[in-house]
Structure formats: structure tokens, C-alpha cells
Design a protein around this motif. Sequence first.
Motif, PDB file in Angstrom:
ATOM      1  N   VAL A  12     -42.858 -32.628 -21.977  1.00 29.97           N
ATOM      2  CA  VAL A  12     -43.749 -31.639 -22.383  1.00 29.97           C
ATOM      3  C   VAL A  12     -45.226 -32.996 -22.011  1.00 29.97           C
ATOM      4  CG1 VAL A  12     -42.803 -29.836 -23.179  1.00 29.97           C
ATOM      5  CG2 VAL A  12     -43.120 -31.577 -24.386  1.00 29.97           C
ATOM      6  N   GLU A  16     -47.096 -30.509 -27.436  1.00 33.66           N
ATOM      7  CA  GLU A  16     -47.601 -29.284 -27.305  1.00 33.66           C
ATOM      8  C   GLU A  16     -45.353 -28.977 -27.178  1.00 33.66           C
ATOM      9  OE1 GLU A  16     -48.899 -27.057 -26.151  1.00 33.66           O
ATOM     10  OE2 GLU A  16     -50.988 -28.490 -26.614  1.00 33.66           O
ATOM     11  N   SER A  17     -44.957 -29.455 -27.920  1.00 33.42           N
ATOM     12  CA  SER A  17     -43.529 -29.782 -27.626  1.00 33.42           C
ATOM     13  C   SER A  17     -43.565 -28.750 -29.274  1.00 33.42           C
ATOM     14  CB  SER A  17     -42.561 -31.108 -28.122  1.00 33.42           C
ATOM     15  OG  SER A  17     -42.807 -31.984 -29.407  1.00 33.42           O
ATOM     16  N   PHE A  18     -41.886 -28.243 -29.677  1.00 34.57           N
ATOM     17  CA  PHE A  18     -41.503 -27.342 -30.306  1.00 34.57           C
ATOM     18  C   PHE A  18     -41.694 -28.331 -32.191  1.00 34.57           C
ATOM     19  CE2 PHE A  18     -38.899 -25.683 -33.656  1.00 34.57           C
ATOM     20  CZ  PHE A  18     -39.326 -24.206 -33.759  1.00 34.57           C
ATOM     21  N   LEU A  19     -41.443 -29.242 -32.123  1.00 33.75           N
ATOM     22  CA  LEU A  19     -41.736 -29.840 -33.013  1.00 33.75           C
ATOM     23  C   LEU A  19     -43.275 -30.509 -33.739  1.00 33.75           C
ATOM     24  CD1 LEU A  19     -39.653 -31.593 -35.266  1.00 33.75           C
ATOM     25  CD2 LEU A  19     -39.535 -33.839 -34.352  1.00 33.75           C
ATOM     26  N   ASP A  20     -43.570 -30.341 -32.251  1.00 34.42           N
ATOM     27  CA  ASP A  20     -44.742 -30.660 -33.198  1.00 34.42           C
ATOM     28  C   ASP A  20     -46.134 -29.646 -33.470  1.00 34.42           C
ATOM     29  OD1 ASP A  20     -44.897 -33.586 -32.216  1.00 34.42           O
ATOM     30  OD2 ASP A  20     -45.350 -33.436 -30.293  1.00 34.42           O
ATOM     31  N   LYS A  21     -45.764 -28.949 -33.038  1.00 38.72           N
ATOM     32  CA  LYS A  21     -46.681 -27.766 -33.457  1.00 38.72           C
ATOM     33  C   LYS A  21     -45.988 -26.784 -34.514  1.00 38.72           C
ATOM     34  CE  LYS A  21     -46.039 -25.192 -28.862  1.00 38.72           C
ATOM     35  NZ  LYS A  21     -46.791 -24.187 -27.318  1.00 38.72           N
ATOM     36  N   MET A  22     -44.738 -27.396 -34.946  1.00 36.16           N
ATOM     37  CA  MET A  22     -43.605 -27.114 -36.029  1.00 36.16           C
ATOM     38  C   MET A  22     -45.120 -28.644 -37.061  1.00 36.16           C
ATOM     39  SD  MET A  22     -42.005 -24.580 -36.490  1.00 36.16           S
ATOM     40  CE  MET A  22     -41.850 -23.989 -38.238  1.00 36.16           C
TER      41      MET A  22
END
Length: 68
Positions: A12, A16-22
Motif C-alpha cells: 500500500v 493508505e493502510s488501515f492503521l494510518d486511516k485509524m
Amino acid sequence: MLSDKIKVEVTVEPGESFLDKMISLVEGASRQKTPNEIALTILLAAFTIVFTIVCVTLKPFADLPTLL
């Protein structure tokens, strides 16, 4: 054959990763305090002032019998 190397492939884009979004959701979250939270904050501030005043006046009252 065993090896002590690990190969990692990032799939990614940065941010854009899930952790970055959270993390961005948590950092961007804001809310107003509820009336109960406001009342509790005021009450705790008042208790803190009263506690400080009581602690400061204990020493003079403890020394009062020796002064009489």
C-alpha cells in the motif's frame, strides 16, 4: 535450508493502510463536553480549592493550643 532473513513486501501507499486511516480518524475526532462532564469539572475544581484551603489551615489550627 533455513535462513535468518525475512523478506517484507509493502503493498500500500504511505498513509493508505488501515492503521494510518485509524490514526487519522482518532487525531481528527473532536466533540463537545456533555453537561454532566462540565458540571463534574466544575465540582472537582471546587473540591480541589476547598481541599487546598483545608490543608493550608490545618497547621495554624494545630499550633493554636500551644499559643494559648
